[in-house]
Design a protein around this motif. Sequence first.
Motif, PDB file in Angstrom:
ATOM      1  N   UNK A 253       0.831  -1.209   0.000  1.00 29.96           N
ATOM      2  CA  UNK A 253       0.000   0.000   0.000  1.00 29.96           C
ATOM      3  C   UNK A 253       0.860   1.252   0.000  1.00 29.96           C
ATOM      4  N   UNK A 254       1.967   1.216   0.735  1.00 27.24           N
ATOM      5  CA  UNK A 254       2.872   2.367   0.795  1.00 27.24           C
ATOM      6  C   UNK A 254       4.236   1.902   0.308  1.00 27.24           C
ATOM      7  N   UNK A 255       4.833   2.698  -0.586  1.00 27.36           N
ATOM      8  CA  UNK A 255       6.119   2.309  -1.136  1.00 27.36           C
ATOM      9  C   UNK A 255       5.919   1.349  -2.291  1.00 27.36           C
ATOM     10  N   UNK A 256       6.995   0.717  -2.732  1.00 25.21           N
ATOM     11  CA  UNK A 256       6.865  -0.196  -3.843  1.00 25.21           C
ATOM     12  C   UNK A 256       7.962  -1.237  -3.916  1.00 25.21           C
ATOM     13  N   UNK A 409      -3.222  12.117   6.507  1.00 22.22           N
ATOM     14  CA  UNK A 409      -3.622  10.741   6.233  1.00 22.22           C
ATOM     15  C   UNK A 409      -3.961  10.005   7.535  1.00 22.22           C
ATOM     16  N   UNK A 410      -3.127  10.168   8.551  1.00 23.18           N
ATOM     17  CA  UNK A 410      -3.378   9.518   9.841  1.00 23.18           C
ATOM     18  C   UNK A 410      -4.663  10.011  10.482  1.00 23.18           C
ATOM     19  N   UNK A 411      -4.931  11.320  10.376  1.00 24.61           N
ATOM     20  CA  UNK A 411      -6.177  11.875  10.925  1.00 24.61           C
ATOM     21  C   UNK A 411      -7.403  11.241  10.247  1.00 24.61           C
ATOM     22  N   UNK A 412      -7.318  11.052   8.938  1.00 21.04           N
ATOM     23  CA  UNK A 412      -8.433  10.457   8.199  1.00 21.04           C
ATOM     24  C   UNK A 412      -8.634   8.989   8.582  1.00 21.04           C
ATOM     25  N   UNK A 413      -7.544   8.262   8.769  1.00 19.62           N
ATOM     26  CA  UNK A 413      -7.670   6.839   9.150  1.00 19.62           C
ATOM     27  C   UNK A 413      -8.298   6.706  10.541  1.00 19.62           C
ATOM     28  N   UNK A 414      -7.990   7.642  11.438  1.00 18.75           N
ATOM     29  CA  UNK A 414      -8.614   7.615  12.769  1.00 18.75           C
ATOM     30  C   UNK A 414     -10.121   7.869  12.663  1.00 18.75           C
ATOM     31  N   UNK A 441     -20.807   8.408   4.690  1.00 20.06           N
ATOM     32  CA  UNK A 441     -19.669   9.125   5.294  1.00 20.06           C
ATOM     33  C   UNK A 441     -18.387   8.313   5.177  1.00 20.06           C
ATOM     34  N   UNK A 442     -18.498   6.998   5.431  1.00 18.38           N
ATOM     35  CA  UNK A 442     -17.312   6.128   5.336  1.00 18.38           C
ATOM     36  C   UNK A 442     -16.771   6.126   3.909  1.00 18.38           C
ATOM     37  N   UNK A 443     -17.666   6.046   2.918  1.00 17.32           N
ATOM     38  CA  UNK A 443     -17.226   6.071   1.518  1.00 17.32           C
ATOM     39  C   UNK A 443     -16.506   7.374   1.192  1.00 17.32           C
ATOM     40  N   UNK A 444     -17.025   8.481   1.709  1.00 12.82           N
ATOM     41  CA  UNK A 444     -16.392   9.788   1.464  1.00 12.82           C
ATOM     42  C   UNK A 444     -14.996   9.837   2.098  1.00 12.82           C
ATOM     43  N   UNK A 445     -14.883   9.318   3.338  1.00 12.95           N
ATOM     44  CA  UNK A 445     -13.581   9.297   4.019  1.00 12.95           C
ATOM     45  C   UNK A 445     -12.597   8.412   3.256  1.00 12.95           C
ATOM     46  N   UNK A 446     -13.077   7.251   2.780  1.00 11.71           N
ATOM     47  CA  UNK A 446     -12.207   6.331   2.037  1.00 11.71           C
ATOM     48  C   UNK A 446     -11.677   6.975   0.764  1.00 11.71           C
ATOM     49  N   UNK A 448     -11.214  10.214   0.370  1.00 11.48           N
ATOM     50  CA  UNK A 448     -10.204  11.182   0.816  1.00 11.48           C
ATOM     51  C   UNK A 448      -8.881  10.487   1.142  1.00 11.48           C
ATOM     52  N   UNK A 449      -8.991   9.300   1.769  1.00  8.37           N
ATOM     53  CA  UNK A 449      -7.777   8.532   2.102  1.00  8.37           C
ATOM     54  C   UNK A 449      -7.049   8.134   0.820  1.00  8.37           C
TER      55      UNK A 449
END
Length: 530
Positions: A253-256, A409-414, A441-446, A448-449
Amino acid sequence: MKRVWCLFRVSKKQQVSTDDDIPMQKNACHEFVKNKPNWIITNELYEKGVSGWKKSLNERDEMAILKEGALNKEFDVLLVFMFDRLGRREDETPVMVNFLIQNGIEVWSVKEGQRKIESHVDKLLNYISFWQSDGESQKTSIRVKEAKKQLSEQGYFQGGVAPIGYKIVETSEKHWKNKDRLVKELLPDENESEMIKLIYNLYVNKHMGYRKIADYLNENGYRNRDGKVFVVTTIQRILSNPIYIGFKRYKTAVGGTQPFNENLRIISDELFSQAEQIRNIRSSNIQEQDKSGIPRTGKLLFSGLAYCKYCGSKLTPNYLYRNSKYNNKEGYYKNIIYRYKCPLNKGRLYCDHQQNIWGGKKFDTLIINKIKIILSQFDLRSFLDTSKNMKAELLKLKERNVHNLKKEYLDLTKQHEKLNLEIGKTLIGESSFTPEQLSGTINAIEKQIEVKVSQINSLNKELEKERENYSDVNYLANELENWEQKFNEADEDLKKAMLSRIINKVYLGKNEIEIELNIWLSDYFEGKFN
């Protein structure tokens, strides 16, 4: 008679039997129905190689069939081997169970009995059950990823085909999951690794393009692992693969890439960084239809770099034949005279100046002499100090931007985690929100993430480029030391490569030359030399 639909699911295709069935689940469900005199199986749905955790309900075709069948009253009972076959997502699967029951469908499991929603306790038990399944899937995923990560850090191979330049070797260590297998590791192949070094050398030091490198390899008897000739796409993949400096690509998910492994190294960081820079410049130039940075062919040293001072057009290579007399014998021979020519010396787009042809040999010599004079003023220590200070400031700015994005990103995951917990409250009637509101709301947050992850990855790439540019300063500085001696000893292809790394453009006029240096040297020398 109750009509029964069965759902069978396995998350890995390896679990599907050779006769294209899922025997254990199917046999258990059929035995269960035999003990229900008024039940009859009328349909069986199969999900083969479908993860009930990684894939949402909307991404699973069989879930859509179940919903449509329930709405059309096509069956009375849904039977699964265990409820985790229906799904493992704690924010979705209980909602699916509620939907089926509310539409008159009984939901049964061979091992766990019937699911009901007659009371708050029933709803809570449903939620807890799928919450546990979700947690088990997450733990399994973490365990597998961590095991693979640790094995990768130790240099062990995780499957697939070995990239060109490497071979797969079995170790004496037992596999972490299957004790009947031995762990394998990836190591450089003695013969193929030499070819990889040659490809990078041709690209960076000889300034050859993908096509020219492929032709060179094929003409000199090199062949791909399957015995076929090299093609452009193979060369392109080799020149962009970080495994050759110890970073094997890995889909995360992060990096490659997997953690750095020195045992995988075939080329130096500096050589890979130079190749990356050249690829980026050429890619950008092609998109902008500017081919000044693309490898040049022919006898003229500044083909692709030379421009007309009067109209700004790129000069084209040109030649003519001239009969020349032998010095020590009778007769004549054809002599080729190479020239630079302005393409706008005729037609509608006219370069309004008499000087539109420049002798190649004469002007190549004049330009090279001028470059030597410029570089004679070059001081290595001063250049490094000036360039590194500038690059360091730019690097810090990019790093701050990445840090800020990661915080967002961390704020959104919380927020995402809190909303998922709120779903459990809706199922027992303790939330002021409806499942539909939370889902939206969850779909909107996802979304944004996803945007933040994309921005972080994009900025990380820019940051990596800046770090490469930072190391390029060292590379260029080392190359500029004793540049004149290195240039005089180089062949024609290497001379063109050396010139293209320090020069952006050369403008030719009547008895005048204007040299535009590349960005590092122009900053150092503060502009152009006329």
